[in-house]
Design an enzyme around this catalytic site. Structure first.
Site, PDB file in Angstrom:
ATOM      1  N   HIS A 133      -1.090   2.592   9.977  1.00 53.10           N
ATOM      2  CA  HIS A 133      -0.961   3.362   8.729  1.00 53.10           C
ATOM      3  C   HIS A 133      -2.142   3.082   7.793  1.00 53.10           C
ATOM      4  O   HIS A 133      -2.774   4.002   7.276  1.00 53.10           O
ATOM      5  CB  HIS A 133       0.353   3.048   8.008  1.00 53.10           C
ATOM      6  CG  HIS A 133       0.360   3.568   6.601  1.00 53.10           C
ATOM      7  ND1 HIS A 133       0.592   4.897   6.312  1.00 53.10           N
ATOM      8  CD2 HIS A 133       0.105   2.958   5.414  1.00 53.10           C
ATOM      9  CE1 HIS A 133       0.487   5.080   4.997  1.00 53.10           C
ATOM     10  NE2 HIS A 133       0.189   3.915   4.429  1.00 53.10           N
ATOM     11  N   GLU A 179      -0.607   9.116  -0.751  1.00 60.18           N
ATOM     12  CA  GLU A 179       0.253   8.987   0.436  1.00 60.18           C
ATOM     13  C   GLU A 179       0.686  10.334   1.035  1.00 60.18           C
ATOM     14  O   GLU A 179       0.709  10.480   2.257  1.00 60.18           O
ATOM     15  CB  GLU A 179       1.490   8.149   0.107  1.00 60.18           C
ATOM     16  CG  GLU A 179       1.190   6.672  -0.210  1.00 60.18           C
ATOM     17  CD  GLU A 179       0.688   5.861   0.982  1.00 60.18           C
ATOM     18  OE1 GLU A 179       0.648   6.376   2.114  1.00 60.18           O
ATOM     19  OE2 GLU A 179       0.313   4.687   0.769  1.00 60.18           O
ATOM     20  N   SER A 198      -0.942   9.589   9.084  1.00 60.48           N
ATOM     21  CA  SER A 198      -0.619   8.581  10.092  1.00 60.48           C
ATOM     22  C   SER A 198       0.749   8.811  10.730  1.00 60.48           C
ATOM     23  O   SER A 198       1.197   7.992  11.523  1.00 60.48           O
ATOM     24  CB  SER A 198      -0.670   7.172   9.469  1.00 60.48           C
ATOM     25  OG  SER A 198       0.299   7.033   8.444  1.00 60.48           O
TER      26      SER A 198
HETATM   27  N1  HBI Z   1       1.390  -3.799  -0.407  1.00 58.34           N
HETATM   28  N2  HBI Z   1       0.207  -4.068   1.559  1.00 58.34           N
HETATM   29  C1  HBI Z   1       0.736  -3.265   0.615  1.00 58.34           C
HETATM   30  N3  HBI Z   1       0.573  -1.916   0.738  1.00 58.34           N
HETATM   31  C2  HBI Z   1       1.078  -1.059  -0.191  1.00 58.34           C
HETATM   32  O1  HBI Z   1       0.897   0.164  -0.066  1.00 58.34           O
HETATM   33  C3  HBI Z   1       1.763  -1.589  -1.288  1.00 58.34           C
HETATM   34  C4  HBI Z   1       1.908  -2.991  -1.367  1.00 58.34           C
HETATM   35  N4  HBI Z   1       2.580  -3.535  -2.400  1.00 58.34           N
HETATM   36  C5  HBI Z   1       3.114  -2.710  -3.471  1.00 58.34           C
HETATM   37  C6  HBI Z   1       2.958  -1.256  -3.244  1.00 58.34           C
HETATM   38  N5  HBI Z   1       2.312  -0.777  -2.236  1.00 58.34           N
HETATM   39  C7  HBI Z   1       3.592  -0.237  -4.144  1.00 58.34           C
HETATM   40  O2  HBI Z   1       4.872  -0.693  -4.495  1.00 58.34           O
HETATM   41  C8  HBI Z   1       2.756   0.123  -5.360  1.00 58.34           C
HETATM   42  O3  HBI Z   1       1.786   1.116  -4.982  1.00 58.34           O
HETATM   43  C9  HBI Z   1       3.605   0.693  -6.468  1.00 58.34           C
HETATM   44 FE    FE Z   2      -0.161   3.663   2.395  1.00 57.12          FE
END
Ligand code: HBI
Ligand code: FE
Length: 297
Positions: A133, A179, A198
């Protein structure tokens, strides 16, 4: 988060990682033949679907990166191309990281990518972002200067939104652009969001299914719109041009949070009289699921 990774740890409650910024070595040499084979399956399925579905920037980014079906990409080799292009780097993390850690990376043009790859029995769905992803879905768009600036601005804005108590509204913007975003191109609607690029099933559903709504992107509207994390989206928001993200990266969100907090939130499938409707969905996909199970909202 309580989803076990292949290491048997659970992101978020597995204790503090060794590095304060949650990064881990990618350990590329340690991927097994089976793990590379999962990548190959996923890569080949998506590359067969994306022509005519992914936007030009995605296709171009993919073309320029050292990514192929044979192996899970080596982040060092990706960065050797990505960093000179837009100043972004990919760094490995064990899975989901805390919001503030995530935003701090993005604000510094580091994209945290899951180090692990999903198991062969999870090809179509897993909760945590894995290397397929994150790298296949996100990194091609990080080669695009507009998306590069937008995601950095989201990181800085995320830290600010957290302190203002309005992260939910900003997260919806990220969700419906980075996204699950669609964009108009000369040939018709195209996808640019990593969550759909993805996904084998949703990359078809988002463009071809009569079920979801496809609505013109409007910032204040999107900030109010709840989303589904466990199923296909009921609505996709369409940019007129990827460059629209440039203006979005410059918006001062603080007054918008105040104004928007006064208004009711919207359900994922709502259509408003003020919406620019590209395609009004018939909702058949989610209607069937709502009547055949108790899952859903
Ligand atoms: N951590 N690795 C990772 N990838 C994410 O897309 C991600 C995250 N932590 C928090 C988060 N996304 C979302 O909750 C925030 O974009 C709001
Ligand atoms: Fe993502």
């Amino acid at each position: 988060m309580n989803t076990p990774t292949k290491h048997g740890l659970a992101a978020g409650d597995a204790g503090r990682p060794t590095n304060a910024d949650w990064t881990v070595p990618q350990g590329w040499a340690r991927y097994t033949a089976q793990e590379h084979a999962v990548w190959r399956t996923l890569y080949q399925r998506q590359m067969a679907l994306l022509p005519g579905r992914a936007c030009e920037a995605f296709v171009q980014g993919m073309r320029d990166l050292p990514m192929d079906a044979e192996q899970i990409p080596d982040f060092e080799r990706l960065n050797a191309v990505l960093q000179p292009r837009t100043g972004w780097q990919v760094v490995a993390v064990p899975g989901l990281v805390p919001d503030d850690v995530f935003f701090t990376h993005l604000a510094n043009r580091r994209f945290p990518a899951g180090q692990f790859i999903r198991r062969p029995d999870q090809l179509d769905y897993l909760e945590e972002p894995d290397v397929f992803h994150d790298v296949f879905g996100h990194v091609p768009m990080l080669m695009n200067p507009v998306m590069a600036d937008f995601i950095q601005a989201y990181g800085a804005g995320g830290l600010r939104a957290q302190s203002l108590g309005h992260l939910d509204m900003l997260a919806r913007v990220y969700w419906y652009t980075v996204e699950f975003g669609l964009v108009r191109e000369a040939g018709g609607l195209r996808l640019y969001g990593a969550g759909i690029a993805s996904s084998y099933t949703e990359s078809v559903f988002c463009l071809d299914s009569p079920s979801p709504h496809r609505l013109g992107f409007e910032l204040a509207r999107v900030m109010r719109t709840r989303y589904r994390i466990d199923d296909f989206q009921e609505s996709y928001f369409v940019l007129d041009h990827l460059d629209d993200l440039l203006r979005l990266a410059q918006v001062d969100f603080a007054p918008l949070y105040e104004a928007t907090a006064e208004l009711p939130t919207l359900a994922p499938g709502d259509v408003l009289a003020s919406d620019r409707v590209w395609q009004r969905g018939d909702g058949r996909y989610h209607t069937v699921r709502r009547t055949s199970s108790t899952i859903g909202t």
